[in-house]
Design a protein around this motif. Sequence first.
Motif, PDB file in Angstrom:
ATOM      1  N   ASN A 123      21.864   3.245  10.012  1.00  0.00           N
ATOM      2  CA  ASN A 123      20.692   3.686  10.778  1.00  0.00           C
ATOM      3  C   ASN A 123      20.155   2.548  11.641  1.00  0.00           C
ATOM      4  OD1 ASN A 123      19.205   5.777   8.141  1.00  0.00           O
ATOM      5  ND2 ASN A 123      21.023   6.065   9.372  1.00  0.00           N
ATOM      6  N   MET A 124      20.122   1.355  11.053  1.00  0.00           N
ATOM      7  CA  MET A 124      19.614   0.198  11.797  1.00  0.00           C
ATOM      8  C   MET A 124      20.515  -0.118  12.987  1.00  0.00           C
ATOM      9  SD  MET A 124      18.466  -2.273   8.661  1.00  0.00           S
ATOM     10  CE  MET A 124      16.959  -1.982   7.719  1.00  0.00           C
ATOM     11  N   PHE A 125      21.846  -0.012  12.785  1.00  0.00           N
ATOM     12  CA  PHE A 125      22.773  -0.276  13.884  1.00  0.00           C
ATOM     13  C   PHE A 125      22.534   0.706  15.023  1.00  0.00           C
ATOM     14  CE2 PHE A 125      26.866   0.530  16.033  1.00  0.00           C
ATOM     15  CZ  PHE A 125      27.110  -0.741  16.530  1.00  0.00           C
ATOM     16  N   ALA A 126      22.360   1.985  14.674  1.00  0.00           N
ATOM     17  CA  ALA A 126      22.076   2.994  15.698  1.00  0.00           C
ATOM     18  C   ALA A 126      20.817   2.626  16.474  1.00  0.00           C
ATOM     19  CB  ALA A 126      21.923   4.374  15.060  1.00  0.00           C
ATOM     20  N   GLY A 127      19.805   2.162  15.735  1.00  0.00           N
ATOM     21  CA  GLY A 127      18.553   1.764  16.385  1.00  0.00           C
ATOM     22  C   GLY A 127      18.753   0.609  17.345  1.00  0.00           C
ATOM     23  N   HIS A 128      19.591  -0.357  16.965  1.00  0.00           N
ATOM     24  CA  HIS A 128      19.813  -1.516  17.837  1.00  0.00           C
ATOM     25  C   HIS A 128      20.664  -1.164  19.050  1.00  0.00           C
ATOM     26  CE1 HIS A 128      17.720  -4.597  15.561  1.00  0.00           C
ATOM     27  NE2 HIS A 128      18.267  -4.139  14.446  1.00  0.00           N
ATOM     28  N   VAL A 129      21.499  -0.145  18.924  1.00  0.00           N
ATOM     29  CA  VAL A 129      22.238   0.325  20.096  1.00  0.00           C
ATOM     30  C   VAL A 129      21.282   1.045  21.045  1.00  0.00           C
ATOM     31  CG1 VAL A 129      24.059   1.879  20.923  1.00  0.00           C
ATOM     32  CG2 VAL A 129      24.444   0.488  18.873  1.00  0.00           C
ATOM     33  N   ILE A 130      20.421   1.873  20.472  1.00  0.00           N
ATOM     34  CA  ILE A 130      19.438   2.594  21.298  1.00  0.00           C
ATOM     35  C   ILE A 130      18.517   1.625  22.034  1.00  0.00           C
ATOM     36  CG2 ILE A 130      17.433   4.144  21.202  1.00  0.00           C
ATOM     37  CD1 ILE A 130      18.876   5.549  18.822  1.00  0.00           C
ATOM     38  N   SER A 131      18.081   0.570  21.323  1.00  0.00           N
ATOM     39  CA  SER A 131      17.156  -0.394  21.939  1.00  0.00           C
ATOM     40  C   SER A 131      17.851  -1.348  22.900  1.00  0.00           C
ATOM     41  CB  SER A 131      16.440  -1.201  20.845  1.00  0.00           C
ATOM     42  OG  SER A 131      17.371  -2.020  20.148  1.00  0.00           O
ATOM     43  N   GLY A 132      19.188  -1.392  22.849  1.00  0.00           N
ATOM     44  CA  GLY A 132      19.929  -2.240  23.780  1.00  0.00           C
ATOM     45  C   GLY A 132      20.310  -3.600  23.235  1.00  0.00           C
ATOM     46  N   ASP A 133      19.955  -3.899  21.983  1.00  0.00           N
ATOM     47  CA  ASP A 133      20.337  -5.187  21.400  1.00  0.00           C
ATOM     48  C   ASP A 133      21.861  -5.291  21.292  1.00  0.00           C
ATOM     49  OD1 ASP A 133      17.633  -5.906  21.014  1.00  0.00           O
ATOM     50  OD2 ASP A 133      17.569  -4.760  19.145  1.00  0.00           O
ATOM     51  N   VAL A 134      22.488  -4.160  20.982  1.00  0.00           N
ATOM     52  CA  VAL A 134      23.949  -4.068  20.955  1.00  0.00           C
ATOM     53  C   VAL A 134      24.337  -3.098  22.070  1.00  0.00           C
ATOM     54  CG1 VAL A 134      25.977  -3.411  19.608  1.00  0.00           C
ATOM     55  CG2 VAL A 134      24.029  -4.492  18.461  1.00  0.00           C
ATOM     56  N   LYS A 135      25.212  -3.522  22.943  1.00  0.00           N
ATOM     57  CA  LYS A 135      25.534  -2.714  24.124  1.00  0.00           C
ATOM     58  C   LYS A 135      26.586  -1.649  23.851  1.00  0.00           C
ATOM     59  CE  LYS A 135      22.834  -5.561  26.338  1.00  0.00           C
ATOM     60  NZ  LYS A 135      21.428  -5.153  26.565  1.00  0.00           N
ATOM     61  N   ASN A 136      27.546  -1.985  22.983  1.00  0.00           N
ATOM     62  CA  ASN A 136      28.685  -1.098  22.760  1.00  0.00           C
ATOM     63  C   ASN A 136      28.603  -0.470  21.365  1.00  0.00           C
ATOM     64  OD1 ASN A 136      31.124   0.226  22.629  1.00  0.00           O
ATOM     65  ND2 ASN A 136      32.394  -1.611  22.821  1.00  0.00           N
ATOM     66  N   VAL A 137      28.440   0.848  21.314  1.00  0.00           N
ATOM     67  CA  VAL A 137      28.333   1.537  20.030  1.00  0.00           C
ATOM     68  C   VAL A 137      29.606   1.391  19.209  1.00  0.00           C
ATOM     69  CG1 VAL A 137      29.181   3.773  20.862  1.00  0.00           C
ATOM     70  CG2 VAL A 137      27.553   3.704  18.963  1.00  0.00           C
ATOM     71  N   HIS A 138      30.723   1.077  19.851  1.00  0.00           N
ATOM     72  CA  HIS A 138      32.006   0.946  19.165  1.00  0.00           C
ATOM     73  C   HIS A 138      32.234  -0.451  18.594  1.00  0.00           C
ATOM     74  CE1 HIS A 138      33.042   4.921  20.522  1.00  0.00           C
ATOM     75  NE2 HIS A 138      32.840   4.576  21.780  1.00  0.00           N
ATOM     76  N   THR A 139      31.219  -1.314  18.660  1.00  0.00           N
ATOM     77  CA  THR A 139      31.330  -2.650  18.075  1.00  0.00           C
ATOM     78  C   THR A 139      31.605  -2.546  16.578  1.00  0.00           C
ATOM     79  OG1 THR A 139      29.914  -3.682  19.743  1.00  0.00           O
ATOM     80  CG2 THR A 139      30.062  -4.804  17.614  1.00  0.00           C
ATOM     81  N   VAL A 140      31.029  -1.538  15.926  1.00  0.00           N
ATOM     82  CA  VAL A 140      31.323  -1.270  14.515  1.00  0.00           C
ATOM     83  C   VAL A 140      32.334  -0.130  14.447  1.00  0.00           C
ATOM     84  CG1 VAL A 140      30.406  -0.579  12.265  1.00  0.00           C
ATOM     85  CG2 VAL A 140      29.037  -2.044  13.770  1.00  0.00           C
ATOM     86  N   ARG A 141      33.473  -0.425  13.866  1.00  0.00           N
ATOM     87  CA  ARG A 141      34.518   0.592  13.692  1.00  0.00           C
ATOM     88  C   ARG A 141      34.153   1.484  12.497  1.00  0.00           C
ATOM     89  NH1 ARG A 141      40.016  -2.588  13.098  1.00  0.00           N
ATOM     90  NH2 ARG A 141      40.884  -0.497  13.474  1.00  0.00           N
ATOM     91  N   THR A 142      34.417   2.755  12.608  1.00  0.00           N
ATOM     92  CA  THR A 142      34.023   3.659  11.522  1.00  0.00           C
ATOM     93  C   THR A 142      35.100   4.702  11.250  1.00  0.00           C
ATOM     94  OG1 THR A 142      32.773   4.955  13.153  1.00  0.00           O
ATOM     95  CG2 THR A 142      31.531   3.356  11.863  1.00  0.00           C
TER      96      THR A 142
END
Length: 348
Positions: A213-232
């Motif tokens: 959930n936190m990762f999703a939040g940081h992608v939404i806020s722009g702290d992480v640019k690429n949602v695929h940085t974490v492989r799932t």
Amino acid sequence: MKAKKAKVKPEAVNAALAAKKGPVSQFVAHNYRHFNAAALMDAAKGYEAHLKAGGKMLVTIAGAMSTAELGISLAEMIRQDKIHAIVCTGANLEEDIFNLVAHDYYERVPHYRHLTSEDEQALLERHMNRVTDTCIPEMEAMRRIEAAVLEEWVAADKAGERYFPHEFMYKVLRSGKLKKSYQIDPKHSWMLAACEKNLPIIVPGWEDATLGNMFAGHVISGDVKNVHTVRTGIEYMMWLAEWYTKTAKTLRNGEGSIGFFQIGGGIAGDFPICVVPMLHQDLQRTNVPLWGYFCQISDSTTSYGSYSGAVPNEKITWGKLGSKTPKYIVESDATIVAPLVFAWVLGQ
């Protein structure tokens, strides 16, 4: 007429097996003779026999077993090479590390059954997230780990690199940035033990965990640019397919096989067991063996459409287990059962 030879009683067999083990195993052998207790004993002996035959064991962990501090016994199983891969929920991946750095701030609520809605609201306002009788402190546990792993997410994102959730946690542990904050004996952390062994960990459905959930939040806020940085998900299944295929080939003389020890149910159990029918039916790798041992510990009862409560034989119809695969089901509390099975396998 020739007298029939008396059969050796199961308790005598178990006592003989436990004679060279420690007091916990001897207690189990002496007392656990019927019903779920006997099923526990049979499953533990089967686990041990599977390893002695040259097999490997994959363990799946559902529920909140890390918050239940399963690491006290699980970590030693990892260190002694009794476990060769783990599949767990995102909650179990992170909660072992939450406990590692914030144990002193956890609160136990033994009267949790009697809490009112107002009592629960008061816990929320104190940032205490309750899991049955145990409250996880948000600021000391969750936010501390968020800050540490966010650094790794951002660094990977900027470098154009991608890693699995467990690999990010390994990076955090190996960096040493949390070491000064340890609040339990490190030997009781199964994630530290896994990290030291570089144990394969598969985390299906990581997105619904706190850090997901936190990762999703940081992608939404722009702290992480690429949602695929974490492989799932799908990539985990692809990785597991190759691990299973290669591991099956390396087992000595074709005698050993890969076993499946399932704690709880849900996605942690269903995701990895599907790899075998996928290999057979979708990839046509028909020479890959079925799972060679299966045990499930669950208090979920069999009901209409339930996976967690389904008996092992149902899995035969899905191509997951064979008709001759050793199968065990212990319908009980995994927080009680799993440490006893592990104690037997460890000879304690």
